[in-house]
Design a protein around this motif. Structure first.
Motif, mmCIF file in Angstrom:
data_model
loop_
_atom_site.group_PDB
_atom_site.id
_atom_site.type_symbol
_atom_site.label_atom_id
_atom_site.label_comp_id
_atom_site.label_asym_id
_atom_site.label_seq_id
_atom_site.Cartn_x
_atom_site.Cartn_y
_atom_site.Cartn_z
ATOM 1 N N GLU A 1 -4.291 9.657 6.948
ATOM 2 C CA GLU A 1 -3.752 10.319 5.970
ATOM 3 C C GLU A 1 -2.263 9.902 5.870
ATOM 4 O O GLU A 1 -1.986 9.939 4.592
ATOM 5 C CB GLU A 1 -3.491 11.817 6.529
ATOM 6 C CG GLU A 1 -2.905 12.855 5.337
ATOM 7 C CD GLU A 1 -2.482 14.348 5.846
ATOM 8 O OE1 GLU A 1 -3.068 15.140 5.132
ATOM 9 O OE2 GLU A 1 -2.002 14.221 7.142
ATOM 10 N N ALA A 2 -1.516 9.796 6.612
ATOM 11 C CA ALA A 2 0.019 9.062 6.465
ATOM 12 C C ALA A 2 0.246 7.889 5.689
ATOM 13 O O ALA A 2 0.816 7.552 4.920
ATOM 14 C CB ALA A 2 0.714 9.143 7.808
ATOM 15 N N ARG A 3 -1.150 6.993 5.979
ATOM 16 C CA ARG A 3 -1.128 5.508 5.429
ATOM 17 C C ARG A 3 -1.357 5.968 4.179
ATOM 18 O O ARG A 3 -0.903 5.055 2.992
ATOM 19 C CB ARG A 3 -1.900 4.806 6.218
ATOM 20 C CG ARG A 3 -1.523 4.293 7.507
ATOM 21 C CD ARG A 3 -2.578 3.649 8.305
ATOM 22 N NE ARG A 3 -2.962 2.321 7.500
ATOM 23 C CZ ARG A 3 -2.457 1.158 7.650
ATOM 24 N NH1 ARG A 3 -1.372 0.953 8.343
ATOM 25 N NH2 ARG A 3 -2.885 0.019 7.162
ATOM 26 N N PHE A 4 -2.226 6.893 3.692
ATOM 27 C CA PHE A 4 -2.575 6.896 2.373
ATOM 28 C C PHE A 4 -1.687 7.474 1.629
ATOM 29 O O PHE A 4 -1.401 7.100 0.293
ATOM 30 C CB PHE A 4 -3.881 7.899 2.074
ATOM 31 C CG PHE A 4 -4.133 8.291 0.741
ATOM 32 C CD1 PHE A 4 -4.972 7.477 -0.182
ATOM 33 C CD2 PHE A 4 -3.901 9.451 0.170
ATOM 34 C CE1 PHE A 4 -5.373 7.482 -1.342
ATOM 35 C CE2 PHE A 4 -4.116 9.554 -1.019
ATOM 36 C CZ PHE A 4 -4.967 8.949 -1.832
ATOM 37 N N LEU A 5 -0.918 8.532 1.870
ATOM 38 C CA LEU A 5 0.147 9.292 1.152
ATOM 39 C C LEU A 5 1.289 8.367 1.010
ATOM 40 O O LEU A 5 2.057 8.492 0.039
ATOM 41 C CB LEU A 5 0.551 10.400 2.067
ATOM 42 C CG LEU A 5 -0.437 11.630 1.991
ATOM 43 C CD1 LEU A 5 0.095 12.750 2.761
ATOM 44 C CD2 LEU A 5 -0.680 12.235 0.575
ATOM 45 N N THR A 6 1.507 7.342 2.048
ATOM 46 C CA THR A 6 2.957 6.478 1.754
ATOM 47 C C THR A 6 2.333 5.045 1.381
ATOM 48 O O THR A 6 3.478 4.305 1.234
ATOM 49 C CB THR A 6 3.475 6.624 3.032
ATOM 50 O OG1 THR A 6 2.769 5.944 4.065
ATOM 51 C CG2 THR A 6 4.029 7.914 3.511
ATOM 52 N N GLY A 7 1.371 4.842 1.247
ATOM 53 C CA GLY A 7 0.819 3.319 1.114
ATOM 54 C C GLY A 7 1.384 2.470 2.472
ATOM 55 O O GLY A 7 1.772 1.192 1.974
#
Length: 289
Positions: free
Chosen positions: A282-288
């Motif tokens: 989730e964190a990787r998706f939201l922040t790229g």
């Protein structure tokens, strides 16, 4: 909780626990960005709905009521995470408060209270609880025990430096590691998040752009920790303290975030690689990043 309720809880939670294994087993095709946003929004709504529904059902209330209002709160958590992942000054602080209001809705729904009767507003290692109705003090501060411990540990490490500007911007205590590489599970990482505390690798090997992306990534983790605590940790603490008089007074002034430890323990049992754990995805998706 009865055996039947426990089995129902397991049925609801099992798909969430299997996410890391399923993600590891599937290829990674390209999808439009909006589908990812919808998936993350749905996951937050589902987590809020299921957790509030189960907590309220365990208290003898309505699973449907808890699920419906908890899902709405989960959508609010998603909005807060979206803000926290933005790259403007103060985004972390604002996003944390918005996400915490959403998590408070989940907490209230699980307790069978009006959705905004109690609202938690976290700042560093302290949560300020605002009561909008009912009896009792209108504003009460509770110390997050694990956050205080994490902050105290970071403050005593000679290789870490407190970053007051980023601490204010993120709403948590932020420390820099200017001459020390951070390692987790044998891998170099740009940042680490503990309850109420973020540590960033700011050594020369990390450029400014990557460091900023890491900071936004860790701010999403801060919101996730608050989310798990208010959805699961605080209800468990309240249930235990209501049965143990000696803990009742402590619970009025302290938060003990055992929920986050439980999530980490579940990940360890699954032995999922770090990058396939749902909170990392989730964190990787939201922040790229």
């Amino acid at each position: 909780m009865s055996l039947h309720a426990a089995l129902q809880a397991l049925r609801c939670v099992l798909p969430v626990l299997l996410v890391p294994a399923l993600a590891r087993a599937q290829p990674a095709p390209e999808y439009p960005r909006w589908t990812g946003d919808f998936a993350v929004l749905s996951a937050n709504a589902l987590f809020g709905g299921v957790s509030a529904g189960l907590v309220q059902a365990a208290r003898g209330g309505s699973f449907r009521d808890g699920f419906t209002r908890g899902a709405a709160g989960g959508a609010g958590v998603y909005a807060g995470k979206r803000i926290a992942s933005a790259r403007w000054g103060g985004a972390g602080l604002v996003g944390r408060q918005v996400a915490s209001v959403g998590s408070s809705v989940v907490w209230n729904a699980g307790a069978g209270r009006p959705s905004f009767e109690q609202v938690a507003l976290p700042l560093g290692p302290v949560r300020f609880y605002l009561r909008t109705s009912g009896e009792g003090p209108r504003l009460q501060a509770r110390v997050d025990v694990l956050a205080v411990a994490a902050t105290a540990y970071a403050a005593t490490r000679p290789e870490l430096e407190w970053d007051p500007a980023n601490s204010l911007s993120a709403g948590v205590m932020v420390f820099r590691a200017p001459e020390h590489r951070l390692r987790v599970a044998g891998h170099d990482v740009g940042g680490v998040t503990y309850p109420g505390t973020v540590v960033l690798d700011t050594s020369d090997e990390f450029d400014t752009t990557r460091s900023l992306g890491t900071f936004t990534h860790e701010r999403v983790h801060v919101a996730q920790i608050d989310q798990v605590f208010l959805a699961l940790g605080r209800p468990v603490q309240e249930a235990v303290s209501s049965r143990v008089p000696a803990l009742r007074r402590v619970s009025r002034w302290m938060d003990v975030d055992l929920g986050s430890l439980g999530v980490v323990g579940a990940a360890a049992l699954l032995r999922a690689p770090v990058l396939t754990q749902p909170w990392e995805m989730e964190a990787r998706f939201l922040t790229g990043n």
